[in-house]
Design a protein around this motif. Structure first.
Motif, PDB file in Angstrom:
ATOM      1  N   ARG A 125       0.852  -1.189   0.000  1.00 37.00           N
ATOM      2  CA  ARG A 125       0.000   0.000   0.000  1.00 37.00           C
ATOM      3  C   ARG A 125       0.884   1.234   0.000  1.00 37.00           C
ATOM      4  O   ARG A 125       1.943   1.243   0.644  1.00 37.00           O
ATOM      5  CB  ARG A 125      -0.925   0.017   1.223  1.00 37.00           C
ATOM      6  N   PRO A 126       0.492   2.285  -0.688  1.00 38.20           N
ATOM      7  CA  PRO A 126       1.312   3.496  -0.742  1.00 38.20           C
ATOM      8  C   PRO A 126       1.462   4.116   0.641  1.00 38.20           C
ATOM      9  O   PRO A 126       0.590   3.998   1.497  1.00 38.20           O
ATOM     10  CB  PRO A 126       0.521   4.424  -1.672  1.00 38.20           C
ATOM     11  N   GLY A 127       2.599   4.793   0.835  1.00 45.34           N
ATOM     12  CA  GLY A 127       2.789   5.499   2.096  1.00 45.34           C
ATOM     13  C   GLY A 127       4.230   5.832   2.365  1.00 45.34           C
ATOM     14  O   GLY A 127       5.040   5.994   1.446  1.00 45.34           O
ATOM     15  N   SER A 128       4.552   5.910   3.643  1.00 44.13           N
ATOM     16  CA  SER A 128       5.883   6.327   4.076  1.00 44.13           C
ATOM     17  C   SER A 128       6.849   5.138   4.091  1.00 44.13           C
ATOM     18  O   SER A 128       6.577   4.079   3.509  1.00 44.13           O
ATOM     19  CB  SER A 128       5.780   6.977   5.459  1.00 44.13           C
ATOM     20  N   TYR A 129       7.955   5.309   4.800  1.00 47.99           N
ATOM     21  CA  TYR A 129       9.031   4.326   4.754  1.00 47.99           C
ATOM     22  C   TYR A 129       8.634   2.976   5.336  1.00 47.99           C
ATOM     23  O   TYR A 129       9.199   1.943   4.981  1.00 47.99           O
ATOM     24  CB  TYR A 129      10.246   4.885   5.488  1.00 47.99           C
ATOM     25  N   ASP A 130       7.651   2.959   6.223  1.00 47.99           N
ATOM     26  CA  ASP A 130       7.218   1.694   6.826  1.00 47.99           C
ATOM     27  C   ASP A 130       6.506   0.790   5.822  1.00 47.99           C
ATOM     28  O   ASP A 130       6.248  -0.375   6.110  1.00 47.99           O
ATOM     29  CB  ASP A 130       6.309   1.959   8.027  1.00 47.99           C
ATOM     30  N   LYS A 131       6.208   1.291   4.651  1.00 47.73           N
ATOM     31  CA  LYS A 131       5.556   0.484   3.617  1.00 47.73           C
ATOM     32  C   LYS A 131       6.560  -0.343   2.818  1.00 47.73           C
ATOM     33  O   LYS A 131       6.166  -1.141   1.971  1.00 47.73           O
ATOM     34  CB  LYS A 131       4.751   1.368   2.673  1.00 47.73           C
ATOM     35  N   LEU A 132       7.852  -0.150   3.076  1.00 46.50           N
ATOM     36  CA  LEU A 132       8.890  -0.932   2.396  1.00 46.50           C
ATOM     37  C   LEU A 132       9.064  -2.247   3.155  1.00 46.50           C
ATOM     38  O   LEU A 132       9.832  -2.350   4.102  1.00 46.50           O
ATOM     39  CB  LEU A 132      10.202  -0.151   2.350  1.00 46.50           C
ATOM     40  N   GLU A 133       8.349  -3.262   2.728  1.00 42.83           N
ATOM     41  CA  GLU A 133       8.288  -4.550   3.433  1.00 42.83           C
ATOM     42  C   GLU A 133       9.196  -5.572   2.751  1.00 42.83           C
ATOM     43  O   GLU A 133       9.192  -5.701   1.527  1.00 42.83           O
ATOM     44  CB  GLU A 133       6.843  -5.048   3.438  1.00 42.83           C
ATOM     45  N   PHE A 134       9.970  -6.310   3.549  1.00 44.85           N
ATOM     46  CA  PHE A 134      10.795  -7.383   2.994  1.00 44.85           C
ATOM     47  C   PHE A 134      10.022  -8.696   3.019  1.00 44.85           C
ATOM     48  O   PHE A 134       9.380  -9.042   4.021  1.00 44.85           O
ATOM     49  CB  PHE A 134      12.097  -7.539   3.792  1.00 44.85           C
ATOM     50  N   VAL A 135      10.086  -9.433   1.922  1.00 40.60           N
ATOM     51  CA  VAL A 135       9.441 -10.742   1.845  1.00 40.60           C
ATOM     52  C   VAL A 135      10.447 -11.759   1.315  1.00 40.60           C
ATOM     53  O   VAL A 135      11.362 -11.430   0.550  1.00 40.60           O
ATOM     54  CB  VAL A 135       8.192 -10.713   0.938  1.00 40.60           C
ATOM     55  N   GLU A 136      10.287 -13.014   1.763  1.00 41.44           N
ATOM     56  CA  GLU A 136      11.120 -14.122   1.293  1.00 41.44           C
ATOM     57  C   GLU A 136      10.304 -14.965   0.333  1.00 41.44           C
ATOM     58  O   GLU A 136       9.167 -15.349   0.627  1.00 41.44           O
ATOM     59  CB  GLU A 136      11.583 -14.972   2.476  1.00 41.44           C
ATOM     60  N   GLU A 137      10.878 -15.267  -0.826  1.00 36.69           N
ATOM     61  CA  GLU A 137      10.173 -16.023  -1.845  1.00 36.69           C
ATOM     62  C   GLU A 137      11.113 -17.005  -2.537  1.00 36.69           C
ATOM     63  O   GLU A 137      12.348 -16.900  -2.423  1.00 36.69           O
ATOM     64  CB  GLU A 137       9.573 -15.075  -2.888  1.00 36.69           C
ATOM     65  N   THR A 138      10.538 -17.929  -3.278  1.00 33.23           N
ATOM     66  CA  THR A 138      11.329 -18.860  -4.072  1.00 33.23           C
ATOM     67  C   THR A 138      12.044 -18.112  -5.190  1.00 33.23           C
ATOM     68  O   THR A 138      11.482 -17.191  -5.791  1.00 33.23           O
ATOM     69  CB  THR A 138      10.416 -19.938  -4.679  1.00 33.23           C
ATOM     70  N   ASP A 139      13.281 -18.502  -5.474  1.00 35.06           N
ATOM     71  CA  ASP A 139      14.026 -17.845  -6.553  1.00 35.06           C
ATOM     72  C   ASP A 139      13.284 -17.979  -7.880  1.00 35.06           C
ATOM     73  O   ASP A 139      12.852 -19.084  -8.248  1.00 35.06           O
ATOM     74  CB  ASP A 139      15.408 -18.480  -6.703  1.00 35.06           C
ATOM     75  N   PRO A 140      13.136 -16.869  -8.615  1.00 34.67           N
ATOM     76  CA  PRO A 140      12.520 -16.961  -9.950  1.00 34.67           C
ATOM     77  C   PRO A 140      13.491 -17.601 -10.939  1.00 34.67           C
ATOM     78  O   PRO A 140      14.709 -17.524 -10.791  1.00 34.67           O
ATOM     79  CB  PRO A 140      12.264 -15.497 -10.297  1.00 34.67           C
ATOM     80  N   THR A 141      12.950 -18.253 -11.954  1.00 34.18           N
ATOM     81  CA  THR A 141      13.774 -18.872 -12.985  1.00 34.18           C
ATOM     82  C   THR A 141      13.503 -18.202 -14.330  1.00 34.18           C
ATOM     83  O   THR A 141      12.412 -17.707 -14.585  1.00 34.18           O
ATOM     84  CB  THR A 141      13.474 -20.376 -13.106  1.00 34.18           C
ATOM     85  N   ALA A 142      14.522 -18.200 -15.157  1.00 33.49           N
ATOM     86  CA  ALA A 142      14.420 -17.535 -16.455  1.00 33.49           C
ATOM     87  C   ALA A 142      13.726 -18.422 -17.471  1.00 33.49           C
ATOM     88  O   ALA A 142      13.962 -19.633 -17.532  1.00 33.49           O
ATOM     89  CB  ALA A 142      15.807 -17.161 -16.956  1.00 33.49           C
ATOM     90  N   GLY A 143      12.860 -17.814 -18.279  1.00 35.38           N
ATOM     91  CA  GLY A 143      12.218 -18.509 -19.383  1.00 35.38           C
ATOM     92  C   GLY A 143      12.910 -18.163 -20.688  1.00 35.38           C
ATOM     93  O   GLY A 143      13.976 -17.524 -20.703  1.00 35.38           O
ATOM     94  N   PRO A 144      12.331 -18.543 -21.807  1.00 37.84           N
ATOM     95  CA  PRO A 144      12.921 -18.209 -23.116  1.00 37.84           C
ATOM     96  C   PRO A 144      13.080 -16.700 -23.285  1.00 37.84           C
ATOM     97  O   PRO A 144      12.166 -15.931 -22.990  1.00 37.84           O
ATOM     98  CB  PRO A 144      11.892 -18.769 -24.110  1.00 37.84           C
ATOM     99  N   GLY A 145      14.252 -16.284 -23.740  1.00 37.67           N
ATOM    100  CA  GLY A 145      14.498 -14.873 -23.969  1.00 37.67           C
ATOM    101  C   GLY A 145      14.721 -14.065 -22.707  1.00 37.67           C
ATOM    102  O   GLY A 145      14.709 -12.829 -22.759  1.00 37.67           O
ATOM    103  N   GLU A 146      14.921 -14.749 -21.580  1.00 38.98           N
ATOM    104  CA  GLU A 146      15.128 -14.059 -20.308  1.00 38.98           C
ATOM    105  C   GLU A 146      16.464 -14.441 -19.687  1.00 38.98           C
ATOM    106  O   GLU A 146      17.063 -15.466 -20.035  1.00 38.98           O
ATOM    107  CB  GLU A 146      14.005 -14.399 -19.318  1.00 38.98           C
ATOM    108  N   THR A 147      16.926 -13.605 -18.755  1.00 39.97           N
ATOM    109  CA  THR A 147      18.165 -13.859 -18.032  1.00 39.97           C
ATOM    110  C   THR A 147      17.923 -13.668 -16.545  1.00 39.97           C
ATOM    111  O   THR A 147      17.335 -12.658 -16.133  1.00 39.97           O
ATOM    112  CB  THR A 147      19.278 -12.899 -18.494  1.00 39.97           C
TER     113      THR A 147
END
Length: 322
Positions: A8-30
């Motif tokens: 949600r838009p707002g001040s500095y407290d809106k910068l949230e860190f999240v942990e996720e699975t590493d994305p993988t590259a598809g065709p034409g991506e790096t």
């Protein structure tokens, strides 16, 4: 991977860190394991929920970030441009937006490079169309884009004057070729004026143009807060009301032009991004341009980087280090 998410838009407290699975590259991506991330004022505007192209391209939570540097799975050291999503430890981007880092360039320098120099390159060479000997005025001359503009104006064999917001920034602008450098005030008779301030200077910037002159606009910083991290609706309204409306009839009669752009809308123009980055990296390899002063922050301190950038006290470029 770890990334910053703004739900949600707002001040500095809106910068949230999240942990996720590493994305993988598809065709034409790096896929890139990120070592450094450039911080731009646009990232702050995205966090506040006021960045027009973010609202156009992203429906829902957003990860800021336009420029990254890191390593690919085969060990290549690369710099990449991305329309959002750069605030992460691993990023997947279209391969045509990935470029080999020049020898001797650090990850911090590479992450500081794309946005400011592409913005300056497009403003000057695509819109400004400089000719040798022309006179230019650069606002925020000690900042990231301002310092890039001063160097590209030298390559174009143009003369540059600079405007800075604080006395302690004067020498930084002079060292990059601006002469004269003034604090706040300005006047003159210029062929080109580059202005990202917004309503506080736009009218005077236009009046400082000589016939056939061009005012290039790429931001509206004066409408946004210097502290607190959250935009005021009243200030935004005041800034909108105070922003000059340039009449085509008047511009035609005075033989002056006003041009505006936002780099984030140009990603569909693949040839422009590729041409700009190729030229800029070649100039870097030739020693014709250099990076501005770089201040680094740990990735965890992204809020502090935003606070510093919004304060208007920084010189050069800020970079996050995952």
């Amino acid at each position: 991977m770890r990334r910053v998410l703004v739900r949600r838009p707002g001040s500095y407290d809106k910068l949230e860190f999240v942990e996720e699975t590493d994305p993988t590259a598809g065709p034409g991506e790096t896929a890139i394991d990120v070592r450094a991330i450039g911080v731009n004022y646009a990232d702050c505007v995205i966090r506040m929920g006021l960045y027009a192209s973010a609202m156009h391209y992203v429906d829902g939570p957003i990860t800021p970030g336009f420029d990254i540097a890191g390593e690919t799975s085969d060990g290549r050291r690369v710099v990449a441009v991305t329309r959002f999503g750069g605030y992460a430890t691993r990023v997947v981007v279209p391969s045509h937006q990935v470029f080999e880092m020049p020898d001797g360039m650090s990850f911090e320098e590479a992450a500081a490079f794309p946005t400011i120099f592409l913005t300056a390159w497009y403003a000057l060479f695509e819109l400004g169309r400089p000719r040798p000997g022309k006179r230019a005025l650069v606002h925020s001359a000690a900042g990231g884009v301002g310092s890039a503009l001063l160097q590209l104006l030298q390559i174009a064999d143009c003369r540059a004057a600079g405007v800075v917001g604080r006395e302690e920034k004067v020498e930084a602008a002079r060292a990059l070729g601006a002469d004269p450098v003034t604090v706040g005030d300005f006047a003159g008779d210029y062929d080109l004026v580059f202005d990202a301030n917004g309503y506080k200077t736009l009218r005077r910037s236009y009046e400082a143009l000589r016939p056939t002159g061009r005012l290039v606009v790429y931001g509206f910083h004066s409408m946004l807060p210097r502290k607190g991290g959250k935009a005021s609706a009243l200030r935004l309204l005041w800034g909108w009301l105070q922003t000059p409306r340039f009449s085509p009839l008047k511009m035609t009669g005075e033989n002056r032009s006003v041009l505006g752009f936002n780099l984030s809308y140009l990603f569909e123009e693949r040839h422009i991004l590729e041409e700009g980055m190729t030229m800029l990296l070649d100039w870097y390899r030739q020693g014709r341009i250099r990076l501005p002063a770089i201040q680094t922050y740990p990735f965890a301190d992204v809020a502090d980087a935003h606070k510093a950038l919004e304060s208007g006290t920084t010189v050069g470029k800020l970079v996050l280090l995952p």
